[in-house]
Each structure stands twice: as structure tokens, then as C-alpha cells.
Design a protein around this motif. Structure first.
Motif, mmCIF file in Angstrom:
data_model
loop_
_atom_site.group_PDB
_atom_site.id
_atom_site.type_symbol
_atom_site.label_atom_id
_atom_site.label_comp_id
_atom_site.label_asym_id
_atom_site.label_seq_id
_atom_site.Cartn_x
_atom_site.Cartn_y
_atom_site.Cartn_z
ATOM 1 N N ASP A 49 0.877 -1.171 0.000
ATOM 2 C CA ASP A 49 0.000 0.000 0.000
ATOM 3 C C ASP A 49 0.913 1.219 0.000
ATOM 4 O O ASP A 49 1.637 1.472 0.970
ATOM 5 C CB ASP A 49 -0.902 -0.016 1.227
ATOM 6 N N VAL A 54 -2.966 4.353 -3.983
ATOM 7 C CA VAL A 54 -2.004 3.716 -4.882
ATOM 8 C C VAL A 54 -1.494 2.432 -4.215
ATOM 9 O O VAL A 54 -1.041 2.465 -3.078
ATOM 10 C CB VAL A 54 -0.816 4.654 -5.197
ATOM 11 N N LYS A 56 0.728 -1.458 -4.999
ATOM 12 C CA LYS A 56 1.566 -2.245 -5.905
ATOM 13 C C LYS A 56 1.115 -3.691 -5.749
ATOM 14 O O LYS A 56 1.030 -4.209 -4.638
ATOM 15 C CB LYS A 56 3.046 -2.093 -5.542
ATOM 16 N N ILE A 73 1.283 -1.052 -10.824
ATOM 17 C CA ILE A 73 0.810 0.040 -9.989
ATOM 18 C C ILE A 73 -0.661 0.211 -10.322
ATOM 19 O O ILE A 73 -1.044 0.371 -11.489
ATOM 20 C CB ILE A 73 1.595 1.344 -10.259
ATOM 21 N N LEU A 75 -4.367 2.104 -9.107
ATOM 22 C CA LEU A 75 -5.117 3.089 -8.339
ATOM 23 C C LEU A 75 -6.342 2.326 -7.874
ATOM 24 O O LEU A 75 -7.071 1.756 -8.696
ATOM 25 C CB LEU A 75 -5.491 4.279 -9.213
ATOM 26 N N LEU A 101 5.906 8.318 -7.541
ATOM 27 C CA LEU A 101 4.871 8.000 -6.565
ATOM 28 C C LEU A 101 3.955 9.204 -6.353
ATOM 29 O O LEU A 101 2.729 9.054 -6.312
ATOM 30 C CB LEU A 101 5.499 7.556 -5.244
ATOM 31 N N PHE A 104 1.593 9.367 -9.255
ATOM 32 C CA PHE A 104 0.546 8.355 -9.176
ATOM 33 C C PHE A 104 -0.507 8.719 -8.132
ATOM 34 O O PHE A 104 -1.695 8.468 -8.325
ATOM 35 C CB PHE A 104 1.126 6.965 -8.903
ATOM 36 N N ARG A 105 -0.102 9.328 -7.028
ATOM 37 C CA ARG A 105 -1.072 9.744 -6.003
ATOM 38 C C ARG A 105 -1.990 10.843 -6.533
ATOM 39 O O ARG A 105 -3.185 10.849 -6.257
ATOM 40 C CB ARG A 105 -0.353 10.187 -4.740
ATOM 41 N N ALA A 108 -4.378 9.179 -8.801
ATOM 42 C CA ALA A 108 -5.396 8.458 -8.025
ATOM 43 C C ALA A 108 -6.498 9.421 -7.580
ATOM 44 O O ALA A 108 -7.686 9.070 -7.643
ATOM 45 C CB ALA A 108 -4.762 7.776 -6.818
#
Length: 140
Positions: A49, A54, A56, A73, A75, A101, A104-105, A108
Motif C-alpha cells: 500500500d 495507490v 503495488k 501500480i 489506483l 509515486l 501516481f497519487r 489516483a
């Protein structure tokens, strides 16, 4: 003795981005493997987590185990939405950089807030593709 009521687990509607779809096709990752990764996450079996929606998840190569294979990865909001956005072989890289990262957040925040109309719009322009599980699209 009273019978226990069994509530069906709600399955996340699952998508892959256009870029992830290209990666999956190149690497031979079938939708069934993606469905299995989402099902594991729904049961609380998350490989890592990473915060902010996000996660993995590992995905096995055909005929192999998960330990030395692909990392994806995703969401993810349990029981609602899952988006595969990035994939790599463990042999290619170990982890994400902090700037990746953070990106990606942010992604998300955007993707996990999409309503039905937003999902349809993203699908209509080809930004996301719904993942098929057992020959069917996964529905809420």
C-alpha cells in the motif's frame, strides 16, 4: 441456531490505461491475471500500500509464480474502482522514484473521483479500457 447472512463482496469496476494496455499486450499479460490481482486486493491481500489510493500488486508470468515477475501500480478503492496504470518487470527495476509515486497519487485523486459519466467519457476517448473478467466486463 440462526443462519449467518453472507453478503456478496462488491467487486471493483476495473480498467487499464492505454499505456498499461500496451505494456500488458507486449508482455502477454491477460485480463484474467489483472482480475486475479484485483480480487486479491479486494480480499485485503495487497502487496504494498503506497498511500493515497495507490497500491503495488505482483502478477505472475505465465507458468510461473508471482515472486520474480511483474509489478503493477494500481489506483484502487476497494469495492469501487481499480485502474492499472503502470507495470514493470522486477528484473528491470526495484521501486518507484519519489516523484513517480507523487504523480501516481495525484492521478489516483483524479481517477478514483470519476463518476459513471466521467468513466464513460474517459473510455470514449480511449484513455481507459475496461478489463474483462471471465469474458464479461466487471460491473459494480
Amino acid at each position: 441456531m440462526p443462519h449467518a447472512t453472507v453478503h456478496p463482496r462488491r467487486t471493483s469496476q476495473t480498467f487499464k490505461t492505454k499505456a498499461f494496455a500496451r505494456f500488458a499486450k507486449r508482455e502477454g499479460l491477460e485480463d484474467g491475471a489483472l482480475c486475479e490481482a484485483v480480487e486479491r486486493a479486494e480480499r485485503g491481500l495487497v502487496d504494498a500500500d503506497l498511500g493515497g489510493g495507490v497500491i503495488k500488486q505482483r502478477i505472475a508470468r505465465e507458468g510461473g509464480g508471482r515472486s520474480g515477475d511483474y509489478r503493477t501500480i494500481m489506483l484502487f478503492r476497494s469495492g469501487a474502482l481499480a485502474f492499472f496504470v503502470y507495470g514493470f518487470a522486477k528484473s528491470d527495476r526495484e521501486n518507484l522514484r519519489p516523484d513517480e509515486l507523487a504523480t501516481f497519487r495525484l492521478l489516483a485523486d483524479e481517477y478514483l473521483a470519476l463518476d459513471r459519466q466521467g468513466l464513460r467519457a474517459a473510455q470514449s476517448v480511449g484513455a481507459i479500457i475496461e478489463v474483462k473478467c471471465n469474458g464479461q466486463t466487471v460491473q459494480e
